[in-house]
Design a protein around this motif. Structure first.
Motif, mmCIF file in Angstrom:
data_model
loop_
_atom_site.group_PDB
_atom_site.id
_atom_site.type_symbol
_atom_site.label_atom_id
_atom_site.label_comp_id
_atom_site.label_asym_id
_atom_site.label_seq_id
_atom_site.Cartn_x
_atom_site.Cartn_y
_atom_site.Cartn_z
ATOM 1 N N VAL A 303 57.803 42.669 31.289
ATOM 2 C CA VAL A 303 58.380 42.105 32.078
ATOM 3 C C VAL A 303 58.087 40.461 31.978
ATOM 4 C CG1 VAL A 303 58.002 41.308 34.685
ATOM 5 C CG2 VAL A 303 57.867 43.906 33.773
ATOM 6 N N PRO A 323 67.034 39.390 32.829
ATOM 7 C CA PRO A 323 66.631 39.652 34.458
ATOM 8 C C PRO A 323 66.459 41.025 34.738
ATOM 9 C CG PRO A 323 68.721 38.462 34.346
ATOM 10 C CD PRO A 323 68.242 38.357 33.050
ATOM 11 N N VAL A 324 67.424 41.737 34.260
ATOM 12 C CA VAL A 324 67.666 43.076 34.596
ATOM 13 C C VAL A 324 66.349 43.928 33.845
ATOM 14 C CG1 VAL A 324 69.043 45.228 34.313
ATOM 15 C CG2 VAL A 324 69.965 43.316 34.592
ATOM 16 N N ALA A 327 63.277 43.175 35.919
ATOM 17 C CA ALA A 327 63.377 44.201 37.101
ATOM 18 C C ALA A 327 63.017 45.684 37.011
ATOM 19 C CB ALA A 327 64.798 43.967 37.887
ATOM 20 N N VAL A 378 70.749 42.883 38.689
ATOM 21 C CA VAL A 378 69.487 42.830 39.042
ATOM 22 C C VAL A 378 69.164 43.564 40.307
ATOM 23 C CG1 VAL A 378 67.605 41.285 39.625
ATOM 24 C CG2 VAL A 378 68.947 40.581 37.842
ATOM 25 N N ALA A 381 69.169 47.065 39.801
ATOM 26 C CA ALA A 381 67.910 47.637 38.970
ATOM 27 C C ALA A 381 66.671 47.485 40.005
ATOM 28 C CB ALA A 381 67.481 46.533 37.855
ATOM 29 N N LEU A 382 66.501 46.823 41.019
ATOM 30 C CA LEU A 382 65.486 47.142 41.987
ATOM 31 C C LEU A 382 65.836 48.398 42.621
ATOM 32 C CD1 LEU A 382 65.335 43.331 42.819
ATOM 33 C CD2 LEU A 382 63.520 44.504 41.472
#
Length: 391
Positions: A303, A323-324, A327, A378, A381-382
């Motif tokens: 991360v 960023p993906v 996440a 993103v 992904a979350l």
């Protein structure tokens, strides 16, 4: 040799084989990604949603019965083999019917040709599943490790050679089919058993009953991993799909390196301990602690270093995956812990209960992803992390 010693040797061989396999696979993956770019990889990801799902439904599904069974006599082996053969052929036929629909849904005609060309891999995996189960039941992980290494090396040679000669996205297809075929040849040459027709309805019922529960579980697991690709492909296009797929591939690869040696060796050990009256629960607790101890620092580092890692390995054209990847980091820890628990449940014959939980996660995730897709990758992904951790 005692189960404990066989388990230790099995983990060692699987760790060595998996780490070499993934190192080679990752090098090939990076090379092809640099040579071909995000769009070609996105097209493959769109097609592979259906291929991966079908392959996994025959790879470790009905054959899991042979690991958990008290005895695996020739009638059990024959029953499982023919059930898998029929299932593999039906899935390949289903892929041929789905291919034009998928191409229209994506708006990418080449997806149809990719699915049709890769469909035979499902039948190859189905024919290969029983020899692999025989090797796993007797904890012969040396052969399985050497087989995996040979597959990725030969597949990588073919894939990179095709990419350098201008085959584009079809380089991935050449790599895939070579890898699968190599694995099949090495598995069959490592066992003496050959399929026959000697079986009974009782053997078929037992194999099919257990296998149906595992099929439900595998389908739920695969739906959970492929649903984000389907939604992103349909809403955000092939380039976004390629970026998300790369980020997920990195998480999946690291989780694979950490947990697969434990998962594959432990399932056979759990089943053997259960047959011999040993304490499989104590082994499960030890492995959960070990998996957590290893996974937490690795995925924390992933991360934190997501941006520099993507830029260094893949180049600036793949910066959108960083960023993906950050996440999705929490999913890596979840995968490591969950896979060990699932191995225990399969060895204990509890696939049905785990399948219910897997499908609950899929339905929750599908809703969350569909809502989140309007805010980009993103957010998707979350949503994936939230659906799994929430259950």
């Amino acid at each position: 040799m005692s189960v404990a010693r066989q388990f230790s040797r099995g983990v060692a061989w699987m760790a060595l084989g998996n780490w070499i396999e993934q190192a080679v696979n990752f090098a090939v993956f990076v090379t092809l990604a640099r040579l071909l770019g995000a769009r070609d990889y996105g097209l493959l990801a769109m097609a592979s949603v259906f291929i991966v799902l079908s392959e996994q439904l025959v790879r470790e599904s009905l054959s899991e019965y042979l690991i958990a069974a008290e005895k695996a006599d020739p009638e059990d082996l024959n029953a499982t083999f023919w059930l898998l053969t029929v299932l593999g052929c039906l899935l390949a036929l289903g892929l041929a019917l789905v291919a034009p629909l998928a191409a229209r849904a994506y708006g990418e005609p080449e997806v149809q040709r990719l699915i049709m060309t890769l469909a035979p891999s499902v039948i190859i995996v189905a024919l290969n599943a029983v020899p692999v189960a025989i090797l796993r039941r007797r904890l012969d992980f040396r052969i399985l490790s050497l087989r995996a290494i040979a597959g990725v090396v030969l597949g990588g040679i073919v894939g990179i050679g095709m990419a350098l000669n201008g085959f584009g996205v079809w380089s991935f297809v050449g790599q895939w089919l070579t890898l699968i075929s190599t694995n099949a040849v090495m598995a069959w040459t490592a066992v003496d058993w050959r399929p026959g027709f000697a079986t009974t309805r009782a053997h078929l019922r037992r194999a099919a009953g257990f296998g149906a529960q595992v099929l439900g579980l595998r389908a739920g697991e695969l739906a959970a991993t492929q649903t984000p690709l389907l939604v992103i492909g349909a809403t955000l296009g092939p380039e976004a799909t390629g970026l998300f797929s790369v980020a997920w591939r990195l998480v999946e690869t690291l989780a694979f390196l950490i947990v697969t040696p434990l998962r594959q060796a432990s399932q056979s050990a759990f089943a053997a301990l259960t047959r011999e009256g040993g304490d499989a629960g104590a082994l499960l607790e030890d492995l959960i602690r070990l998996a957590a101890l290893v996974a937490l620092p690795f995925f924390t580092g992933l991360v934190v270093l997501a941006g520099p890692m993507i830029g260094l390995v893949f180049g600036e054209g793949w910066a959108g995956a960083a960023p993906v990847l950050a996440a999705l980091g929490a999913m890596g820890v979840y995968i490591c812990l969950a896979r060990v628990q699932i191995a225990f449940c399969l060895a204990a014959g509890r696939a049905g209960q785990v399948a219910v939980l897997a499908w609950a996660a899929v339905f929750l995730m599908a809703v969350l992803i569909w809502v989140a897709s309007r805010w980009g990758m993103v957010a998707v992904a979350l949503a994936v992390v939230g659906a799994h951790v929430g259950l």
